[in-house]
Design a protein around this motif. Structure first.
Motif, PDB file in Angstrom:
ATOM      1  N   LEU A  78       0.785  -1.210  -0.060  1.00  0.00           N
ATOM      2  CA  LEU A  78      -0.200   0.064   0.102  1.00  0.00           C
ATOM      3  C   LEU A  78       0.992   1.199  -0.155  1.00  0.00           C
ATOM      4  N   GLU A  79       0.853   1.724  -1.177  1.00  0.00           N
ATOM      5  CA  GLU A  79       1.575   3.170  -1.382  1.00  0.00           C
ATOM      6  C   GLU A  79       0.794   4.345  -1.324  1.00  0.00           C
ATOM      7  N   GLY A  85      -2.621  11.976  -0.710  1.00  0.00           N
ATOM      8  CA  GLY A  85      -2.566  11.356   0.625  1.00  0.00           C
ATOM      9  C   GLY A  85      -3.406  10.037   0.408  1.00  0.00           C
ATOM     10  N   LEU A  86      -3.778   9.649  -0.611  1.00  0.00           N
ATOM     11  CA  LEU A  86      -4.585   8.438  -0.700  1.00  0.00           C
ATOM     12  C   LEU A  86      -3.716   7.286  -0.913  1.00  0.00           C
ATOM     13  N   SER A  87      -3.957   6.100  -0.248  1.00  0.00           N
ATOM     14  CA  SER A  87      -3.248   4.888  -0.875  1.00  0.00           C
ATOM     15  C   SER A  87      -3.763   4.064  -1.980  1.00  0.00           C
ATOM     16  N   TYR A  88      -2.733   3.434  -2.538  1.00  0.00           N
ATOM     17  CA  TYR A  88      -3.015   2.428  -3.705  1.00  0.00           C
ATOM     18  C   TYR A  88      -2.252   1.219  -3.494  1.00  0.00           C
ATOM     19  N   ALA A  89      -2.641   0.146  -4.296  1.00  0.00           N
ATOM     20  CA  ALA A  89      -1.648  -1.002  -4.286  1.00  0.00           C
ATOM     21  C   ALA A  89      -0.860  -1.193  -5.176  1.00  0.00           C
ATOM     22  N   TYR A 214      -6.409  -7.116  -5.183  1.00  0.00           N
ATOM     23  CA  TYR A 214      -6.075  -6.911  -6.660  1.00  0.00           C
ATOM     24  C   TYR A 214      -5.366  -5.436  -6.553  1.00  0.00           C
ATOM     25  N   PRO A 215      -4.101  -5.652  -7.390  1.00  0.00           N
ATOM     26  CA  PRO A 215      -3.381  -4.370  -7.754  1.00  0.00           C
ATOM     27  C   PRO A 215      -4.487  -3.077  -8.143  1.00  0.00           C
ATOM     28  N   ASP A 314      -6.828   4.210  -8.954  1.00  0.00           N
ATOM     29  CA  ASP A 314      -5.501   4.504  -8.176  1.00  0.00           C
ATOM     30  C   ASP A 314      -5.750   4.867  -6.621  1.00  0.00           C
ATOM     31  N   ILE A 315      -6.987   4.475  -6.103  1.00  0.00           N
ATOM     32  CA  ILE A 315      -7.275   4.507  -4.903  1.00  0.00           C
ATOM     33  C   ILE A 315      -7.673   3.182  -4.355  1.00  0.00           C
ATOM     34  N   TYR A 316      -6.970   2.903  -3.148  1.00  0.00           N
ATOM     35  CA  TYR A 316      -7.406   1.709  -2.702  1.00  0.00           C
ATOM     36  C   TYR A 316      -8.161   1.730  -1.363  1.00  0.00           C
TER      37      TYR A 316
END
Length: 330
Positions: A78-79, A85-89, A214-215, A314-316
């Motif tokens: 999780l980047e 400031g939002l996360s993505y996988a 999932y990515p 692009d948002i987890y």
């Protein structure tokens, strides 16, 4: 694992759909090059941090690689986006990469198709596996992979091949005689996954029995074989956890699957099924998201190519474990 693939191919032979298994199978090591039609790639006993395989064209008729694989790599990381400031996988610790696609996590006999247009002068496809440093107590799984790579050949004029060889004098691919018996397995152009059998199971990448994620930033087509008499694709989802804009414990459709105010259809997570009908409610929908562990039956009778599309933005969000469904083409 190898026995499983061999059994599947023997079943296909019994069904009269032909075999992808040749008399010999190449087993190159990391850094190796092979131009065999059938290739098996297995993790070495002491894998290096980077393991790259180079696949040379078996013949000038090669149009695609089908890669069937099982693997265990680190889960997506999780980047955080520095701007939002939002996360993505994303697959950053370990990953398998080919043709710009990165996969990681746990896969139990998934498959992908990779374009390999030998007629257009493409002579090599590189498969790369990258591993994180495992010195000390990293908590990362022991990496493993077992891949069966099949070079699929297409007749001249097929849509996945160029019509003419360019600069033939510079191309050194051997012009082997070929009867080309791979047609059943050749995917339509643009399909990352292709299921030629009339029934089967489809799972998202890193599904891992519902325990994976999932990515982010994926957008790909899952295709099915259509014949002249085909009239219906039936999907029975038995696990579905695909991010929705609103917190949900049920299956959502269409507008509920987009972020409000967005004009971009790719700005959301969804499974898209053209001209679909939810059987229980007899309602029409195209985009599906949300979360449910109940069986949901969807039927699609769209003309043209038989497919579904999956998109992840692009948002987890927590509801991004993926999907699993059975399908029937009739």
């Amino acid at each position: 694992m190898n026995g499983y693939i061999a059994s599947v191919l023997l079943v296909l032979l019994g069904l009269g759909v032909g075999s992808l298994q040749a008399a010999s199978v190449a087993k190159p090591v990391c850094g190796g090059t092979t131009s065999y039609k059938n290739i098996n790639l297995v993790v070495p006993s002491s894998p290096p941090r980077e393991c790259e395989y180079h696949i040379g064209a078996y013949s000038k008729y090669v149009c695609q690689l089908r890669i069937d694989f099982a693997m265990t790599l680190a889960q997506p990381t999780l980047e955080k986006d520095e701007t939002t400031g939002l996360s993505y996988a994303e697959c950053t610790s370990d990953y398998f990469e080919v043709n710009g696609l990165r996969l990681c996590g746990v896969e139990t006999w998934q498959h992908i198709y990779v374009p390999f247009n030998a007629t257009d002068g493409v002579s090599t496809v590189d498969l790369l596996l990258v591993l994180a440093n495992r010195a000390g107590a990293t908590g990362l799984p022991t990496p493993s992979w077992d891949m069966t790579v099949t070079q699929l050949e297409c007749p001249a004029g097929a849509s996945v091949r160029s019509l003419d060889m360019e600069d033939q004098a510079e191309i050194t691919i051997e012009s082997r005689a070929s009867t080309i018996k791979d047609g059943f397995f050749v995917a339509p152009p643009g399909c990352l996954q292709y299921f030629p059998q009339a029934k089967g199971v489809v799972k998202s990448f890193n599904y891992n029995d519902g325990a994976g994620i999932y990515p982010s930033r994926m957008n790909y087509a899952i295709c099915f074989r259509r014949v002249e008499t085909t009239s219906l694709l039936t999907i029975r989802s038995y696990f579905f956890n695909v991010g929705a804009e609103t917190s949900a414990s049920n299956f959502l459709t269409d507008e509920s699957c987009y972020r409000s105010g967005s004009s971009n259809d790719l700005d959301a997570d969804f499974l898209m099924v053209p001209q679909a009908t939810l059987v229980d409610s007899n309602t029409h929908a195209t985009y599906f998201c949300g979360a449910t562990d109940k069986d949901v039956v969807i039927k699609s009778n769209n003309p043209g190519p038989l497919l579904v599309l999956f998109n992840s933005d692009d948002i987890y969000k927590e509801s991004e474990a993926g999907f699993a469904f059975t399908y029937t083409v009739a």
